[in-house]
Write an enzyme that holds these catalytic residues in place. Structure first.
Site, mmCIF file in Angstrom:
data_model
loop_
_atom_site.group_PDB
_atom_site.id
_atom_site.type_symbol
_atom_site.label_atom_id
_atom_site.label_comp_id
_atom_site.label_asym_id
_atom_site.label_seq_id
_atom_site.Cartn_x
_atom_site.Cartn_y
_atom_site.Cartn_z
ATOM 1 N N PRO A 90 45.813 -31.863 1.036
ATOM 2 C CA PRO A 90 45.738 -30.660 0.550
ATOM 3 C C PRO A 90 46.931 -30.264 -0.270
ATOM 4 O O PRO A 90 47.758 -29.279 0.194
ATOM 5 C CB PRO A 90 45.497 -29.636 1.434
ATOM 6 N N GLU A 91 47.480 -30.772 -1.292
ATOM 7 C CA GLU A 91 48.555 -30.124 -2.009
ATOM 8 C C GLU A 91 47.932 -29.631 -3.268
ATOM 9 O O GLU A 91 46.575 -29.713 -3.635
ATOM 10 C CB GLU A 91 49.788 -31.042 -2.238
#
Length: 287
Positions: free
Chosen positions: A2-3
């Site tokens: 999750p970036e």
DNA sequence: CTCAGCTCCTGCGGGC
DNA sequence: TGCCCGCAGGAGCTGA
């Protein structure tokens, strides 16, 4: 996964299955993730049509025709998987042969087009909330976010203003979502490497020219990563089942003790720990 | 205000 | 083989 680039990739993968489509039934399989789910979650989702999927920082926002917006955050280990959606070359056909429900599938959305969306999150650091669309920007998780690094509001001037007088390592400030929104450990390491800036350098002591470079490398690394479908660590799949491949382009992240890839550089990538998180950099290239 | 450290949780890989 | 340890893409909260 999750970036910002991974979340954007997930958003794009979910869009064909969700946008303009009604949620037939929301299967809420536990009471919450990082925080308890909002009261009446299933009832508020059942029958709602998804108007559009947006992204703000690492959040996916699903605007519903009920005048509410669903906010999703994948935390450290969250995944969204789509099943049962027809291949693009088979218009209007949906096969409905969903795989079995997996461990850590916490929320499952059964869509009116036959698609099934599963929110899987082993570590449960993720989040799901619901709030009036008109007030979504005031949501506590969104209200103090900094500018989007790929938007018009971001550049060297923003970095200069927010770094001014700060003694914290630039690495720590770039991870602070109030300064810039959407960066995480991988892309901060990669952007600093490309900019030739040491992760431990005091943020307030970086010159204007180098901040200009940094703003550009942040944009470049995020753009390239989105184009590559994000980074897939540990075989995590994107919403469409494909693997991102930007991990093959890491210059320093998770490359401790490997040779620096800069042509002519004899340096070796180092790993240090800053505020409890690994930083990777080349001591020869980054000052 | 700023900052470091702790915390939530599960899973995986390496060393013994 | 099994066990223990450290580590993992996030970020809110606490207390100094």
């Amino acid at each position: 996964m999750p970036e910002l680039p991974e979340v954007e990739t997930v958003r794009r993968g979910l869009a064909p299955a969700m946008e303009t489509v009604r949620i037939d039934r929301a299967d809420i399989r536990r009471a919450g993730l990082r925080w308890p789910f909002p009261a009446g979650l299933a009832e508020r989702l059942n029958g709602a049509r998804v108007l559009q999927l947006r992204r703000r920082s690492k959040y996916i926002l699903a605007d519903l025709d009920t005048d509410e917006t669903m906010l999703l955050h994948l935390g450290m280990s969250g995944r969204m998987t789509v099943s049962g959606l027809a291949a693009p070359h088979v218009p209007g056909r949906f096969h409905h042969d969903h795989p079995a429900i997996e461990k850590h599938d916490h929320v499952i959305l059964h869509m009116a087009n036959g698609a099934r969306i599963a929110f899987n999150d082993p570590r449960r650091f993720g989040a799901l909330d619901l709030r009036a669309t008109a007030a979504i920007d005031a949501h506590p998780l969104l209200a103090s976010l900094g500018p989007e690094p790929l938007g018009n509001g971001f550049g060297a001037a923003i970095l200069a203003a927010r770094f001014k007088g700060r003694k914290s390592p630039v690495k720590a400030l770039l991870l602070d979502q109030r300064i810039v929104a959407g960066l995480g450990n991988i892309y901060v390491c990669e952007a600093l490497f490309r900019a030739g800036i040491h992760p431990a350098r005091a943020a307030g002591r970086i010159g204007a020219a180098r901040l200009e470079t940094l703003a550009q490398t942040i944009r470049a690394v995020l753009t390239e990563a989105i184009d590559a479908g994000g980074s897939s660590l540990r075989d995590y799949r994107q919403a469409d089942g494909n693997l991102g491949y930007f991990q093959h382009n890491f210059r320093v992240y998770d490359r401790a003790d490997s040779p620096c890839t800069t042509p002519g550089c004899c340096g070796t990538v180092r790993r240090i720990v800053q505020s409890g998180r690994s930083s990777y950099y080349c001591p020869a290239c980054q000052r």
